[in-house]
Scaffold this active site. Structure first.
Site, PDB file in Angstrom:
ATOM      1  N   ASN A  13       0.878  -1.170   0.000  1.00  0.00           N
ATOM      2  CA  ASN A  13       0.000   0.000   0.000  1.00  0.00           C
ATOM      3  C   ASN A  13       0.913   1.216   0.000  1.00  0.00           C
ATOM      4  OD1 ASN A  13      -1.943   1.967   0.408  1.00  0.00           O
ATOM      5  ND2 ASN A  13      -1.984   1.678   2.626  1.00  0.00           N
ATOM      6  N   LYS A  15       0.248   4.317  -0.260  1.00  0.00           N
ATOM      7  CA  LYS A  15      -0.297   5.553   0.333  1.00  0.00           C
ATOM      8  C   LYS A  15      -0.051   6.725  -0.629  1.00  0.00           C
ATOM      9  CE  LYS A  15       0.876   3.538   4.754  1.00  0.00           C
ATOM     10  NZ  LYS A  15       0.589   3.614   6.156  1.00  0.00           N
ATOM     11  N   HIS A  99      -9.090   1.636   4.806  1.00  0.00           N
ATOM     12  CA  HIS A  99      -7.814   1.768   5.512  1.00  0.00           C
ATOM     13  C   HIS A  99      -7.993   2.721   6.693  1.00  0.00           C
ATOM     14  CE1 HIS A  99      -3.636   2.786   6.320  1.00  0.00           C
ATOM     15  NE2 HIS A  99      -3.323   1.674   5.688  1.00  0.00           N
ATOM     16  N   GLU A 101      -6.291   5.058   7.719  1.00  0.00           N
ATOM     17  CA  GLU A 101      -6.032   6.471   7.399  1.00  0.00           C
ATOM     18  C   GLU A 101      -7.255   7.104   6.729  1.00  0.00           C
ATOM     19  OE1 GLU A 101      -2.392   5.752   5.272  1.00  0.00           O
ATOM     20  OE2 GLU A 101      -1.442   5.144   7.152  1.00  0.00           O
ATOM     21  N   GLU A 171      -5.477  -4.830  10.564  1.00  0.00           N
ATOM     22  CA  GLU A 171      -4.442  -3.813  10.733  1.00  0.00           C
ATOM     23  C   GLU A 171      -4.674  -3.046  12.030  1.00  0.00           C
ATOM     24  OE1 GLU A 171      -2.419  -2.822   6.812  1.00  0.00           O
ATOM     25  OE2 GLU A 171      -3.996  -1.362   7.100  1.00  0.00           O
ATOM     26  N   GLY A 177       2.367   2.286  10.420  1.00  0.00           N
ATOM     27  CA  GLY A 177       3.297   3.396  10.208  1.00  0.00           C
ATOM     28  C   GLY A 177       4.010   3.849  11.468  1.00  0.00           C
ATOM     29  N   SER A 217       3.341  -2.281  10.140  1.00  0.00           N
ATOM     30  CA  SER A 217       4.789  -2.329  10.282  1.00  0.00           C
ATOM     31  C   SER A 217       5.379  -3.709   9.992  1.00  0.00           C
ATOM     32  CB  SER A 217       5.212  -1.828  11.670  1.00  0.00           C
ATOM     33  OG  SER A 217       4.793  -0.485  11.861  1.00  0.00           O
TER      34      SER A 217
END
Ligand code: PEP
Length: 255
Positions: A13, A15, A99, A101, A171, A177, A217
């Site tokens: 991904n 981003k 996601h 985010e 996740e 991240g 991560s």
């Protein structure tokens, strides 16, 4: 179906990283490094402007291209959004949905995640649906409840035969991240909660068949241990998917 027969999927991904020219260069470099490694599906989910160069560069390789989001309407006044048909026509096969985010910064909800998931699978895309608890939710003891709730919400109105086009990525928000990875046991447990939710909705056989990734991560050092777990069928990888060498080590760990 069990871990040995389920599809393992290693998906990057990106981003908001990589320009179109960087995308072409990256895939040209990566392709020979992962050639013939067919023990897992290899996917790069890229920003919208990188889709066409990615599809071009990936032609004739075992790398598949994904998008990072899809809208649930077919067309209309939704400035900045992309429809499933736009994606499939460009050669996109996968799409990341929900996601953390997107949930955190762009108002994504369990309802919109569900609508986007339905739009994706109805168009023949494979949806990589992200679920995961915050640190606060984990510390309050809500991880199982939350993961099952998010999974069931995302899969509402999905038909059993469409599950083959759905991957769930567990996740944990606190691991994305941050450099803090869930332990392999935490990843296995979280993926197990997701699988249990699928079993409650669609039955044990469907739950055994669905690919459940871990993301947060994952990197060249920890991938082998995470991927060895019985419930971990691959990874959704952010930072480490931006370096061909690191991504290749993760692909190798999944063989
Ligand atoms: C992600 O973007 O889904 C992700 C897991 O990022 P990272 O690997 O950088 O934590």
């Amino acid at each position: 179906m069990n871990k040995a027969t389920r599809r393992t999927v290693i998906a990057g991904n990106w981003k908001m990283n990589m320009t179109p020219s960087q995308t072409t260069a990256f895939i040209k470099e990566l392709a020979p490094m992962v050639a013939g490694k067919d023990g897992c599906d290899i996917v790069l989910c890229v920003p919208a402007v990188d889709i066409t160069p990615a599809v071009e560069a990936a032609k004739g390789t075992n790398i598949k291209v994904g998008a990072e989001n899809v809208h649930y309407k077919e067309s209309g006044a939704y400035t900045g959004e992309l429809s499933a048909k736009m994606l499939t026509e460009c050669g996109v096969e996968y799409v990341v949905i929900g996601h953390s985010e997107r949930r955190q910064y762009f108002g994504e909800t369990d309802q919109t995640v569900n609508l986007r998931t339905l739009a994706a699978v109805n168009a023949g895309l494979t949806a990589i649906v992200c679920v995961g608890e915050t640190l606060e939710q984990r510390e309050l003891g809500y991880t199982e409840t939350l993961l099952k709730y998010q999974t069931k919400m995302a899969l509402t109105n999905v038909k059993a035969e469409q599950l083959k086009n759905i991957i769930i990525a567990y996740e944990p928000v606190w691991a994305i991240g941050t450099g803090v990875t869930a332990t392999a046991d935490q990843a296995d447990e979280g993926n197990g909660f997701v699988r249990a939710a699928v079993a409650e909705m669609f039955g044990a056989e469907a739950a055994e068949a669905i690919t459940v990734q871990y993301g947060g991560s994952m990197n060249a050092k920890n991938a082998a241990e995470l991927l060895s777990k019985v419930n971990v069928d691959g990874g959704l990888i952010g930072g480490a998917s931006l370096k061909t060498a690191d991504f290749t080590v993760i692909v190798d760990a999944a063989q």
